[in-house]
Design a protein around this motif. Structure first.
Motif, PDB file in Angstrom:
ATOM      1  N   LYS A 180      31.848  -6.522  60.866  1.00 28.64           N
ATOM      2  CA  LYS A 180      32.638  -7.350  59.945  1.00 28.64           C
ATOM      3  C   LYS A 180      33.451  -8.381  60.705  1.00 28.64           C
ATOM      4  CE  LYS A 180      33.332  -4.514  55.942  1.00 28.64           C
ATOM      5  NZ  LYS A 180      34.186  -3.434  55.479  1.00 28.64           N
ATOM      6  N   LEU A 181      34.074  -7.915  61.785  1.00 31.69           N
ATOM      7  CA  LEU A 181      34.891  -8.825  62.585  1.00 31.69           C
ATOM      8  C   LEU A 181      34.036  -9.931  63.169  1.00 31.69           C
ATOM      9  CD1 LEU A 181      37.203  -6.264  64.386  1.00 31.69           C
ATOM     10  CD2 LEU A 181      37.934  -8.020  62.780  1.00 31.69           C
ATOM     11  N   GLU A 182      32.834  -9.538  63.619  1.00 32.39           N
ATOM     12  CA  GLU A 182      31.942 -10.547  64.185  1.00 32.39           C
ATOM     13  C   GLU A 182      31.533 -11.568  63.135  1.00 32.39           C
ATOM     14  OE1 GLU A 182      28.987  -8.116  65.987  1.00 32.39           O
ATOM     15  OE2 GLU A 182      29.959  -8.193  67.958  1.00 32.39           O
ATOM     16  N   GLU A 183      31.311 -11.062  61.911  1.00 31.21           N
ATOM     17  CA  GLU A 183      30.965 -11.977  60.835  1.00 31.21           C
ATOM     18  C   GLU A 183      32.086 -12.964  60.566  1.00 31.21           C
ATOM     19  OE1 GLU A 183      30.020  -9.336  57.695  1.00 31.21           O
ATOM     20  OE2 GLU A 183      27.975  -8.996  58.413  1.00 31.21           O
ATOM     21  N   GLN A 184      33.291 -12.418  60.613  1.00 28.23           N
ATOM     22  CA  GLN A 184      34.462 -13.271  60.405  1.00 28.23           C
ATOM     23  C   GLN A 184      34.517 -14.374  61.462  1.00 28.23           C
ATOM     24  OE1 GLN A 184      37.725 -10.606  60.087  1.00 28.23           O
ATOM     25  NE2 GLN A 184      38.956 -12.014  58.902  1.00 28.23           N
ATOM     26  N   LYS A 185      34.206 -13.944  62.704  1.00 26.20           N
ATOM     27  CA  LYS A 185      34.241 -14.880  63.809  1.00 26.20           C
ATOM     28  C   LYS A 185      33.225 -16.001  63.589  1.00 26.20           C
ATOM     29  CE  LYS A 185      33.356 -14.984  68.697  1.00 26.20           C
ATOM     30  NZ  LYS A 185      32.728 -14.208  69.780  1.00 26.20           N
ATOM     31  N   THR A 186      31.979 -15.593  63.186  1.00 23.54           N
ATOM     32  CA  THR A 186      30.951 -16.608  62.908  1.00 23.54           C
ATOM     33  C   THR A 186      31.424 -17.574  61.847  1.00 23.54           C
ATOM     34  OG1 THR A 186      29.701 -14.577  62.640  1.00 23.54           O
ATOM     35  CG2 THR A 186      28.434 -16.560  63.037  1.00 23.54           C
ATOM     36  N   LYS A 187      32.080 -17.020  60.839  1.00 23.32           N
ATOM     37  CA  LYS A 187      32.539 -17.873  59.750  1.00 23.32           C
ATOM     38  C   LYS A 187      33.511 -18.926  60.257  1.00 23.32           C
ATOM     39  CE  LYS A 187      36.021 -17.733  56.651  1.00 23.32           C
ATOM     40  NZ  LYS A 187      37.034 -17.023  55.878  1.00 23.32           N
ATOM     41  N   TYR A 188      34.475 -18.470  61.040  1.00 21.25           N
ATOM     42  CA  TYR A 188      35.457 -19.411  61.574  1.00 21.25           C
ATOM     43  C   TYR A 188      34.792 -20.443  62.451  1.00 21.25           C
ATOM     44  CZ  TYR A 188      39.204 -16.362  59.919  1.00 21.25           C
ATOM     45  OH  TYR A 188      40.047 -15.637  59.144  1.00 21.25           O
ATOM     46  N   GLU A 189      33.846 -19.974  63.262  1.00 19.07           N
ATOM     47  CA  GLU A 189      33.167 -20.894  64.178  1.00 19.07           C
ATOM     48  C   GLU A 189      32.371 -21.936  63.415  1.00 19.07           C
ATOM     49  OE1 GLU A 189      32.634 -18.069  68.139  1.00 19.07           O
ATOM     50  OE2 GLU A 189      31.023 -18.220  66.664  1.00 19.07           O
ATOM     51  N   ASN A 190      31.665 -21.460  62.342  1.00 16.63           N
ATOM     52  CA  ASN A 190      30.908 -22.397  61.518  1.00 16.63           C
ATOM     53  C   ASN A 190      31.810 -23.450  60.906  1.00 16.63           C
ATOM     54  OD1 ASN A 190      28.378 -21.450  61.922  1.00 16.63           O
ATOM     55  ND2 ASN A 190      28.416 -20.069  60.164  1.00 16.63           N
ATOM     56  N   GLN A 191      32.954 -22.961  60.435  1.00 20.94           N
ATOM     57  CA  GLN A 191      33.894 -23.860  59.790  1.00 20.94           C
ATOM     58  C   GLN A 191      34.383 -24.924  60.772  1.00 20.94           C
ATOM     59  OE1 GLN A 191      36.592 -21.456  57.647  1.00 20.94           O
ATOM     60  NE2 GLN A 191      37.382 -23.133  56.429  1.00 20.94           N
ATOM     61  N   LEU A 192      34.642 -24.415  61.987  1.00 24.52           N
ATOM     62  CA  LEU A 192      35.117 -25.310  63.037  1.00 24.52           C
ATOM     63  C   LEU A 192      34.050 -26.338  63.369  1.00 24.52           C
ATOM     64  CD1 LEU A 192      37.786 -25.353  64.594  1.00 24.52           C
ATOM     65  CD2 LEU A 192      36.636 -24.099  66.429  1.00 24.52           C
ATOM     66  N   ASP A 193      32.790 -25.853  63.486  1.00 28.32           N
ATOM     67  CA  ASP A 193      31.672 -26.755  63.753  1.00 28.32           C
ATOM     68  C   ASP A 193      31.594 -27.841  62.700  1.00 28.32           C
ATOM     69  OD1 ASP A 193      31.029 -25.364  65.951  1.00 28.32           O
ATOM     70  OD2 ASP A 193      29.281 -24.321  65.085  1.00 28.32           O
ATOM     71  N   ASN A 194      31.714 -27.427  61.454  1.00 31.79           N
ATOM     72  CA  ASN A 194      31.619 -28.377  60.359  1.00 31.79           C
ATOM     73  C   ASN A 194      32.687 -29.439  60.430  1.00 31.79           C
ATOM     74  OD1 ASN A 194      29.369 -27.739  58.805  1.00 31.79           O
ATOM     75  ND2 ASN A 194      30.394 -25.878  58.091  1.00 31.79           N
ATOM     76  N   ILE A 195      33.872 -29.005  60.818  1.00 33.29           N
ATOM     77  CA  ILE A 195      34.961 -29.981  60.937  1.00 33.29           C
ATOM     78  C   ILE A 195      34.668 -30.964  62.053  1.00 33.29           C
ATOM     79  CG2 ILE A 195      37.396 -30.276  61.514  1.00 33.29           C
ATOM     80  CD1 ILE A 195      37.853 -27.523  60.188  1.00 33.29           C
ATOM     81  N   ASN A 196      34.159 -30.389  63.176  1.00 35.04           N
ATOM     82  CA  ASN A 196      33.914 -31.264  64.312  1.00 35.04           C
ATOM     83  C   ASN A 196      32.835 -32.293  64.051  1.00 35.04           C
ATOM     84  OD1 ASN A 196      35.872 -30.021  65.720  1.00 35.04           O
ATOM     85  ND2 ASN A 196      34.507 -28.555  66.737  1.00 35.04           N
TER      86      ASN A 196
END
Lengths: 415, 185
Positions: A180-196
């Motif tokens: 679950k934590l890893e999934e959360q991490k992916t989510k944040y990373e994806n979000q960050l990617d999208n912003i960038n």
């Protein structure tokens, strides 16, 4: 023969038999008895699992509401519709905001935080695995790591198998947590990617795997609701069942169309009745249970029969209920190797489905008498009725020729 | 006919476990099928004795009555057969009584074994008296009546012979109830 002779004879015979019967049944009779045992039962190693059953239904484990991430936001467009399947990291909608930079920062700190948590869970799993491998296979004195022991709520007297299964479950839970934590991490990373990617616009991404159930076109909070693919069981307890149930209890569920039984734990019991409490009505209480392994085919809404394990004793000496007598103190009539009946006091444990656990007083393999109509004297001989169905050729071949002659001689000579 | 009846009687009594006390202890060590299969061997022994005893009682004992009482052999055999049939009837009556009252042969309510258990401590005498039943006494009287009337000899010779014969058979059955075969092995 003259008439009076036959009368006298009859009186003598009846008197004789009468005296004998009296002497046989008077208290402290000196007469030997042999109890004719019709049915008996051996103390077996069994699992005694106390359960009760109720109905349940498969539901999404959670419904996640997605809120607008920032206050000062310019909404651009939805990227999903109701009924769309989404995975973790799937963009849900686009927006722009002057506060995007600070959002970036927040996301970055979130990621580091999650990473730290993952590390912590990994350490815990490692220590659990170490502990698991240190458990001896035999049930002897086990040194239980006191910290882990407290955390796991392991009974000091638990067998090594039980401890092992508890640990295994704990590891399983922790791995779930890690995922679950890893999934959360992916989510944040994806979000960050999208912003960038897109300098001034950002997208909100999904937190879970699931299906979009609601999209709020009015842009009010929550803006999107996603139901998870992960399933749980929801159902109702009656008043009696509520008393027995406790969160954390194990349960199994049979879902129609699913071959394997689903295993799970009772997560939540709502102590407030489903309907307004009323005197003349039986109240029902909601419960939610998580499923350890997700079902393969059963869709949301599948009806299940849930059996909740209220108590269990694994691999314990157990005996048929009929063999235990006595109200205040329990005892059994043991048929021992000297061919005698002995009364033994026993301590009862769990009881379910016609079997009762024997905590103390009787061991596996011992033979006890089943339901005597009258309590037999103890320390008397016993004999048993034949059970012709149980005779097998293989068993006959197993006898040594010495045993064969011994038993034939017993039949031939003994009266 | 008598042999078949005897066979059935013995088999039934073994089925209910009468006289299998010394075997019962095996229940703890043996598996269910071993325990029950062993009983088949007991039954085998019982069946042999169900051929042996009528032979001894009817054909063998008749030889002595024939020699000493000078009655035609076949007539003695018939008298003995009646005696045996009556004893068999006694066993058939006794069987349910033993099973239902949880008793063994020594404590048979038709025998003197009950009284003897109050009088003696010694097991042999108890099993000896336990083997003397009312049926035996009646059979003895019947046999005495017929043999005495068939014989031209003094009727006391017949009585003495019969009592001697029964005494020997009681002593033997008493011994057989007393013996514990497993001790010998």
């Amino acid at each position: 023969m003259k008439r009076w002779v036959s009368i006298v004879l009859a009186v003598i015979v009846i008197g004789f038999i009468g005296t004998n019967v009296y002497l046989i049944f008077k208290e402290d009779s000196k007469v030997q008895h042999t109890v004719h045992v019709e049915k008996w039962s051996r103390v077996q190693e069994r699992d005694i699992v106390e359960t009760f059953e109720t109905d349940g239904i498969l539901v999404p484990k959670e419904e996640q509401d997605v809120y607008l991430p920032l206050e000062n936001i310019e909404f651009q467009q939805f990227l999903v519709e109701e009924g769309d399947e989404v995975a973790i990291g799937t963009p849900l909608f686009l927006y722009t905001s002057p506060e995007i930079d600070s959002l970036k920062e927040t996301l970055e700190t979130e990621i580091t935080q999650v990473e730290g948590e993952i590390e912590g869970v990994e350490d815990y799993i490692d220590s659990l695995e170490d502990y698991q491998s240190s458990i001896p296979t035999t049930t002897s004195e086990i040194e239980v790591d006191s910290i882990l022991e407290d955390g796991l709520k392991i009974d000091v007297h638990a067998s090594s198998e039980m401890i092992e299964s508890t640990i295994e479950q704990e590891i399983y839970k922790q791995e779930l947590e890690k995922r679950k934590l890893e999934e959360q991490k992916t989510k944040y990373e994806n979000q960050l990617d999208n912003i960038n990617e897109q300098e001034n616009s950002a997208s909100m991404v999904s937190n879970i795997d699931g299906v979009v159930v609601e999209v709020n076109k009015n842009l009010g909070n929550p803006i999107i609701t996603i139901a998870s693919n992960e399933l749980a069981i929801e159902g109702e307890f009656s008043e009696q069942q509520l008393k027995k149930a406790e969160t954390g209890m194990k349960l199994t569920a049979t879902a129609s169309g699913e071959n394997k039984k689903l295993e799970g734990t009772l997560d939540k019991i709502n102590p407030y009745p489903v309907n307004e409490p009323a005197i003349d009505k039986e109240n029902a209480y909601n419960f939610v249970a998580s499923i350890l392994e997700q079902p393969e085919t059963a869709p949301i809404g599948t009806k299940t029969t849930v059996s909740v394990v209220t108590a269990e004793a694994i691999d314990v000496p157990a005996i048929r209920d009929g063999a235990i007598h006595g109200k205040k103190t329990s005892y059994v009539y043991q048929l021992n190797e000297d061919g005698q009946i002995k009364k033994k006091t026993v301590e009862k444990g769990l009881s379910f489905d016609g079997y009762t656990e024997i905590v103390k007083g009787s061991d596996i393999g011992e033979v006890t008498m089943l339901s005597p109509e009258k309590s037999p004297q103890t320390n008397t001989s016993f004999v048993t009725e034949m059970k012709p169905k149980q005779i097998t050729k293989a068993a006959l071949k197993d006898f040594t020729s010495r045993e064969v002659w011994k038993y034939i001689l017993i039949g031939l000579v003994e009266r | 006919m008598l042999y078949v009846l005897c066979l059935i009687t013995y088999a039934t009594s073994t089925y209910f476990g009468i006289g299998t006390e010394t075997y019962s202890g095996n229940i703890t060590n043996y598996t269910l099928s071993e325990y029950e299969s062993g009983k088949l061997l007991l039954l085998g022994g019982k069946l042999i004795s169900s051929i042996l005893y009528p032979t001894l009682f009817i054909w063998f004992a008749s030889i002595f009555f024939w020699i000493f009482l000078e009655i035609p052999y076949i007539k003695v055999v018939i008298v003995q057969s009646f005696g045996f049939a009556f004893l068999l009837l006694g066993q058939i009556v006794t069987m349910p009584v033993l099973v239902l009252l949880d008793l063994n042969l020594v404590s048979n309510p038709f025998s003197f074994g009950v009284l003897s258990q109050y009088a003696f401590e010694h097991e042999y005498w108890n099993s000896f008296f336990g083997s003397i039943t009312l049926f035996h006494l009646v059979a003895l009287m019947l046999q005495y009546y017929y043999l005495a009337s068939l014989s031209e000899k003094n009727r006391y010779v017949a009585l003495t012979l019969l009592i001697l014969f029964y005494l020997i058979s009681w002593l033997l059955t008493g011994l057989m109830a007393f013996i514990k075969i497993p001790v010998l092995f």
